[in-house]
Design an enzyme around this catalytic site. Sequence first.
Site, PDB file in Angstrom:
ATOM      1  N   GLU A 118       0.849  -1.191   0.000  1.00 22.68           N
ATOM      2  CA  GLU A 118       0.000   0.000   0.000  1.00 22.68           C
ATOM      3  C   GLU A 118       0.882   1.238   0.000  1.00 22.68           C
ATOM      4  O   GLU A 118       2.100   1.139   0.189  1.00 22.68           O
ATOM      5  CB  GLU A 118      -0.962  -0.019   1.200  1.00 22.68           C
ATOM      6  CG  GLU A 118      -2.046  -1.092   1.026  1.00 22.68           C
ATOM      7  CD  GLU A 118      -3.048  -1.180   2.162  1.00 22.68           C
ATOM      8  OE1 GLU A 118      -2.965  -0.388   3.112  1.00 22.68           O
ATOM      9  OE2 GLU A 118      -3.911  -2.069   2.101  1.00 22.68           O
ATOM     10  N   HIS A 233      -9.162   9.370   2.207  1.00 22.02           N
ATOM     11  CA  HIS A 233      -8.712   8.287   1.321  1.00 22.02           C
ATOM     12  C   HIS A 233      -8.912   8.782  -0.106  1.00 22.02           C
ATOM     13  O   HIS A 233      -9.990   9.277  -0.440  1.00 22.02           O
ATOM     14  CB  HIS A 233      -9.528   7.022   1.580  1.00 22.02           C
ATOM     15  CG  HIS A 233      -8.897   5.794   1.026  1.00 22.02           C
ATOM     16  ND1 HIS A 233      -8.802   5.563  -0.327  1.00 22.02           N
ATOM     17  CD2 HIS A 233      -8.296   4.737   1.623  1.00 22.02           C
ATOM     18  CE1 HIS A 233      -8.181   4.405  -0.532  1.00 22.02           C
ATOM     19  NE2 HIS A 233      -7.855   3.892   0.642  1.00 22.02           N
ATOM     20  N   ARG A 278      -0.634   9.085   1.360  1.00 21.32           N
ATOM     21  CA  ARG A 278      -2.066   9.245   1.097  1.00 21.32           C
ATOM     22  C   ARG A 278      -2.479  10.716   0.971  1.00 21.32           C
ATOM     23  O   ARG A 278      -3.318  11.064   0.149  1.00 21.32           O
ATOM     24  CB  ARG A 278      -2.843   8.578   2.228  1.00 21.32           C
ATOM     25  CG  ARG A 278      -4.227   8.228   1.868  1.00 21.32           C
ATOM     26  CD  ARG A 278      -4.842   7.362   2.927  1.00 21.32           C
ATOM     27  NE  ARG A 278      -4.610   5.957   2.672  1.00 21.32           N
ATOM     28  CZ  ARG A 278      -5.142   4.985   3.394  1.00 21.32           C
ATOM     29  NH1 ARG A 278      -5.916   5.269   4.411  1.00 21.32           N
ATOM     30  NH2 ARG A 278      -4.903   3.728   3.109  1.00 21.32           N
ATOM     31  N   ARG A 372      -1.526   9.107   8.737  1.00 20.79           N
ATOM     32  CA  ARG A 372      -1.350   7.683   9.072  1.00 20.79           C
ATOM     33  C   ARG A 372      -0.819   6.882   7.889  1.00 20.79           C
ATOM     34  O   ARG A 372      -1.287   7.037   6.758  1.00 20.79           O
ATOM     35  CB  ARG A 372      -2.703   7.116   9.496  1.00 20.79           C
ATOM     36  CG  ARG A 372      -2.724   5.628   9.756  1.00 20.79           C
ATOM     37  CD  ARG A 372      -4.136   5.203  10.054  1.00 20.79           C
ATOM     38  NE  ARG A 372      -4.962   5.396   8.890  1.00 20.79           N
ATOM     39  CZ  ARG A 372      -5.440   4.417   8.126  1.00 20.79           C
ATOM     40  NH1 ARG A 372      -5.167   3.161   8.427  1.00 20.79           N
ATOM     41  NH2 ARG A 372      -6.188   4.689   7.092  1.00 20.79           N
TER      42      ARG A 372
HETATM   43  C1  SIN Z   1      -7.236   0.636   2.102  1.00 21.51           C
HETATM   44  O1  SIN Z   1      -7.492  -0.540   1.965  1.00 21.51           O
HETATM   45  O2  SIN Z   1      -6.912   1.386   1.190  1.00 21.51           O
HETATM   46  C2  SIN Z   1      -7.382   1.216   3.453  1.00 21.51           C
HETATM   47  C3  SIN Z   1      -6.295   0.799   4.311  1.00 21.51           C
HETATM   48  C4  SIN Z   1      -6.217   1.741   5.445  1.00 21.51           C
HETATM   49  O3  SIN Z   1      -6.884   2.759   5.433  1.00 21.51           O
HETATM   50  O4  SIN Z   1      -5.448   1.475   6.337  1.00 21.51           O
END
Ligand code: SIN
Length: 515
Positions: A118, A233, A278, A372
Amino acid sequence: MNADVHDLCGRPIIVGAGAAGLMTALRLAPEPVVLLTKAPLGVESSSVLAQGGLAASLGADDSPELHVADTLAAGDGLCDEAVVRRVVEAAPHAIDALRRLGLALDCAPDGTPLLGLEAAHSRRRIVHAAGDATGRELVRALVAAVRRMPSITVLEGMDVRRLLVEDGGIVGVVAVGNAGAVALASDRVVLATGGVGGLFADTTNPLGSFGQGLSLAARAGAALADLEFVQFHPTALDTPQRPMSLVSEAVRGEGAVLVDGHGRRFLADTPGAELAPRDVVARAVWKELAAGRQVFLDARQCLGHRFAARFPRIAQLCREAGIDPAVEPIPVRPAVHYHMGGVAVDGDGRSSVPGLWACGEVASNGLHGANRLASNSLTEAVVSAAWVAKSVAAVSPRGNRRRLPAIVPTQPDPAPVRPIVSKALGIVRDGEALRTAVAALLPLAESCDAASDPAAVALMMAVAAFERDESRGSHCRSDFTQRNRLACRSRLTLGEAMKTASAIAEPATPFARSA
Ligand code: SIN
């Protein structure tokens, strides 16, 4: 409520039944505890909706040191390094413990967990379950474990409206259930109530998550920290549905790219591109939308017809919206997803009010800083629950019966607060908009009506955002575009926020004084 409930007086009370609440209850066993949840167990929490997974340095090319470095970098100077180190180092053991509790991770044929990637992680380190339904699987396993544990009394349909305080310490809670209001006596209360997404128009959180834990703590006199830091997000599914469905960052981890309506990859020249931190990606998407362009996540090349096998839940959510991600790009927009701010707590979850702890998203212990790192939050909830439980267990109970206060607060309603918060506390903020929000929120927070508690939380967030005269992590000010030289966390009580709010709001209402 009946006499049985009063028999529970004196036991630790856990408010909230997401991963943090369930895990805290389990970690306190065999000590008898009461778990209060508004929704039926396992039904409504941000944990259930989590897709990506839990971050832990399990790969052969990984180490806690690298995980610490990535967390600190994403946190943009505001993480508490000691807390980061403690959480990250405990993460691999916590994953083992969860597997022993019944969490079925996605694994390779040799039984080692598969690791996803991620944003802002330098290594593949996200363990996941059922492809992209990690939260659902985690909560299923924890609920089953809680149901098996005789020491845990679960009271569903209980909305906690106030914490009772005497001589500066917690002495109980006032909750409202189907049978009416009840006062439960306990001098050990753990808040595990999740975040604030329900205060915003666009969110991936359950709409019932509008900061109730923060208002409970604030009205009990607790200090709250880093409230201005709200994580958006970048890729929520852009449909009218609320809450919005998430399109996990793990999709970008598998190579999906963000494009505009002409197929232009607008992040191609940004360091890290689609896997930049993010806040960076969310701002880039916001900018495109603000310029009137649509934004899509395109997984056709990297996954194509393999999409549904790797991301079954997202494929289903897309299908429900009439989109086939194997053959068409997915429309996305940013949505509020996580609150880095929360009840100010130490490493063991202790707040500034004796007898009050907080765990998970509602707490702010310095792990996440200004932004975060993805999938650190489920890990934090699980890991820190053990420390919170140990700290709670170390305090001996006093507990006796409590009388209900004369007035039980009405059911809170965030609806009047939502438009104000959405306008002023979005991805890009400015002083004048924040001042206007503070002026609008102050009378609501001071009122005794249903908007009062949500407004008090929103007011504290707006004051913290107004006071932070810099851009850092998720907090972006168009009128203060630079980072200040000194990085410092923020901390506020409700009383301080009210006082500051009056001063902030004053210039916006110049005629009020002379009238
Ligand atoms: C996601 O799956 O993109 C969210 C993961 C997260 O917010 O920690």
